[in-house]
Structures are given as structure tokens and as C-alpha cells.
Design a protein around this motif. Structure first.
Motif, mmCIF file in Angstrom:
data_model
loop_
_atom_site.group_PDB
_atom_site.id
_atom_site.type_symbol
_atom_site.label_atom_id
_atom_site.label_comp_id
_atom_site.label_asym_id
_atom_site.label_seq_id
_atom_site.Cartn_x
_atom_site.Cartn_y
_atom_site.Cartn_z
ATOM 1 N N GLN A 24 -8.896 5.570 -3.801
ATOM 2 C CA GLN A 24 -8.600 4.532 -2.815
ATOM 3 C C GLN A 24 -9.888 4.141 -2.108
ATOM 4 O O GLN A 24 -10.508 4.971 -1.440
ATOM 5 C CB GLN A 24 -7.580 5.035 -1.793
ATOM 6 C CG GLN A 24 -6.249 5.395 -2.386
ATOM 7 C CD GLN A 24 -5.321 6.031 -1.363
ATOM 8 O OE1 GLN A 24 -5.638 6.179 -0.205
ATOM 9 N NE2 GLN A 24 -4.149 6.426 -1.821
ATOM 10 N N THR A 80 0.983 3.573 -3.400
ATOM 11 C CA THR A 80 0.231 4.838 -3.316
ATOM 12 C C THR A 80 1.134 6.057 -3.457
ATOM 13 O O THR A 80 0.633 7.159 -3.698
ATOM 14 C CB THR A 80 -0.557 4.949 -1.992
ATOM 15 O OG1 THR A 80 0.340 4.830 -0.890
ATOM 16 C CG2 THR A 80 -1.661 3.919 -1.910
ATOM 17 N N TRP A 90 0.835 -1.195 0.000
ATOM 18 C CA TRP A 90 0.000 0.000 0.000
ATOM 19 C C TRP A 90 0.876 1.255 0.000
ATOM 20 O O TRP A 90 0.664 2.169 -0.783
ATOM 21 C CB TRP A 90 -0.929 -0.015 1.211
ATOM 22 C CG TRP A 90 -1.964 1.070 1.147
ATOM 23 C CD1 TRP A 90 -1.881 2.322 1.675
ATOM 24 C CD2 TRP A 90 -3.220 0.998 0.487
ATOM 25 N NE1 TRP A 90 -3.010 3.042 1.392
ATOM 26 C CE2 TRP A 90 -3.861 2.242 0.661
ATOM 27 C CE3 TRP A 90 -3.875 0.005 -0.226
ATOM 28 C CZ2 TRP A 90 -5.121 2.516 0.139
ATOM 29 C CZ3 TRP A 90 -5.135 0.278 -0.745
ATOM 30 C CH2 TRP A 90 -5.743 1.511 -0.556
ATOM 31 N N LEU A 101 -6.339 0.939 -5.097
ATOM 32 C CA LEU A 101 -5.588 2.181 -5.181
ATOM 33 C C LEU A 101 -5.195 2.412 -6.630
ATOM 34 O O LEU A 101 -5.241 1.493 -7.452
ATOM 35 C CB LEU A 101 -4.335 2.109 -4.297
ATOM 36 C CG LEU A 101 -3.272 1.067 -4.671
ATOM 37 C CD1 LEU A 101 -2.233 1.643 -5.628
ATOM 38 C CD2 LEU A 101 -2.591 0.570 -3.413
ATOM 39 N N LYS A 123 -10.257 2.255 3.252
ATOM 40 C CA LYS A 123 -9.439 2.483 2.057
ATOM 41 C C LYS A 123 -8.463 1.319 1.984
ATOM 42 O O LYS A 123 -8.639 0.409 1.196
ATOM 43 C CB LYS A 123 -8.723 3.830 2.115
ATOM 44 C CG LYS A 123 -9.670 5.001 1.954
ATOM 45 C CD LYS A 123 -8.932 6.299 1.857
ATOM 46 C CE LYS A 123 -9.940 7.418 1.602
ATOM 47 N NZ LYS A 123 -9.333 8.535 0.953
ATOM 48 N N LYS A 124 -7.430 1.339 2.825
ATOM 49 C CA LYS A 124 -6.519 0.198 2.940
ATOM 50 C C LYS A 124 -7.210 -0.833 3.818
ATOM 51 O O LYS A 124 -7.758 -0.498 4.865
ATOM 52 C CB LYS A 124 -5.188 0.635 3.562
ATOM 53 C CG LYS A 124 -4.213 -0.505 3.762
ATOM 54 C CD LYS A 124 -2.877 -0.032 4.299
ATOM 55 C CE LYS A 124 -3.032 0.431 5.729
ATOM 56 N NZ LYS A 124 -1.761 0.708 6.397
ATOM 57 N N ASP A 137 -1.980 3.938 -8.782
ATOM 58 C CA ASP A 137 -0.595 4.369 -8.630
ATOM 59 C C ASP A 137 -0.297 5.627 -9.453
ATOM 60 O O ASP A 137 -1.183 6.164 -10.126
ATOM 61 C CB ASP A 137 0.381 3.222 -8.951
ATOM 62 C CG ASP A 137 0.454 2.850 -10.427
ATOM 63 O OD1 ASP A 137 0.149 3.681 -11.312
ATOM 64 O OD2 ASP A 137 0.848 1.702 -10.711
ATOM 65 N N PRO A 165 -4.972 9.819 -4.284
ATOM 66 C CA PRO A 165 -5.597 9.458 -3.003
ATOM 67 C C PRO A 165 -7.122 9.347 -3.082
ATOM 68 O O PRO A 165 -7.737 8.680 -2.269
ATOM 69 C CB PRO A 165 -5.168 10.573 -2.050
ATOM 70 C CG PRO A 165 -4.677 11.681 -2.903
ATOM 71 C CD PRO A 165 -4.302 11.107 -4.234
#
Length: 166
Positions: free
Chosen positions: A109, A101, A97, A114, A152-153, A116, A106
């Protein structure tokens, strides 16, 4: 890198194929860079790329083969396609992560997904989530889904707590 598999994933970049290949292979420990091909004068009226610039780079991440193509600005990545990273631990989730990221979007997410810095979508998933989400007890799997939708994560412990009804 061994000869190409029957199937490889092709990733279309504007002009960042080599940079992206270096970025991805720096993140994944089991990775390699293979052959590179360069644009020549031939076909310039079609591809518009300068002679001598990188056309394609072959690379592998964790046994999966890819081809990175500098094809120009005609096509962009879409969230309809993503690369899934199955992680055994929370530390592994955190590692991928954090790395992927860096410089990414952002706002893109959600639920382990996510985007990149090249616009490619990834999903960083704890392996345990498959077991939790596929439990025949719909209440347990439903709680996991509710918890995941707020993240998100993905957090393995919070997903397990939701499964356990905590």
C-alpha cells in the motif's frame, strides 16, 4: 450482461476466478456477472483442470468488462498493471479502500495503490488529484507530490492543503 465489448481485461487466477468475480461484483454497485464456461475432458493434458470446474467467468464493473480465467498457478499478478478507481469524494475513497484491502497485502500500500486478497493491484484515486498534480505551478504540484508520497490511502483534504501551501 450484454455481449462482450471489442476489448476486455483478462484476469488470470489459479482457481479463484469465481470467488474473485463474486468479491469484485459485491463491491461495485454497477456490476454484473455474465457467462461462465467450464473445463471438459478435452485438453486435460494441457490445462490440468478437473472436468466441470469453472474455466472463465465474464463480468463487468462500472461498464468495464473483464474475463476471469482459472488458468492454474503458472502466472501471477504484477504491480506493473493496476486498475484505477476514480473517486469523487473522500467517502468513496474510504469505501473502496476498506473493501479492497480486506485480506490484502498491507505492505503493498503506497500512494493510493493497494493489493487485494487475490494479488491484484488497484489504485484508489480522488478525481481532484488530477487537477492538483497537473497544475502548471510546479511549486503547488510539487507539494502535492510530496504529500502523496507520504500516504498509503490518499487523503483529499491533505492533498488540497499541500496544494494550498498549508
Amino acid at each position: 450482461m450484454p455481449s462482450l465489448n471489442k476489448l476486455s481485461l483478462n484476469l488470470w487466477f489459479n482457481k479463484e476466478a469465481e470467488e474473485a468475480t463474486n468479491f469484485y461484483t459485491s463491491i461495485f454497485k454497477n456490476s454484473s456477472v455474465g457467462k461462465k464456461a467450464y473445463y471438459g475432458e478435452e485438453g486435460h493434458e494441457v490445462h490440468g483442470m478437473p472436468a466441470g470446474s469453472v474455466m472463465v467467468v465474464e463480468f463487468a464493473l462500472e461498464g468495464q468488462q473483464f474475463v476471469a480465467l482459472n488458468g492454474g498457478p503458472h502466472f501471477k499478478f504484477s504491480e506493473a498493471i493496476s486498475i484505477i478507481i476514480n473517486c469523487e469524494s473522500a467517502d468513496e475513497v474510504d469505501y473502496y479502500w476498506e473493501k479492497l484491502t480486506a485480506g490484502g497485502d498491507p505492505k503493498a500500500q503506497q500512494c493510493g495503490w493497494l493489493k487485494d486478497k487475490f494479488g491484484l493491484s488497484w489504485q484508489v484515486v480522488p478525481v481532484a488529484m488530477n487537477k492538483l498534480m497537473s497544475d502548471p505551478d510546479k511549486k503547488k504540484s510539487g507539494r502535492v507530490m510530496t504529500a502523496m508520497l507520504q500516504m498509503k490511502k490518499l487523503d483529499i483534504q491533505k492533498l488540497q492543503d499541500a496544494y494550498d501551501g498549508k
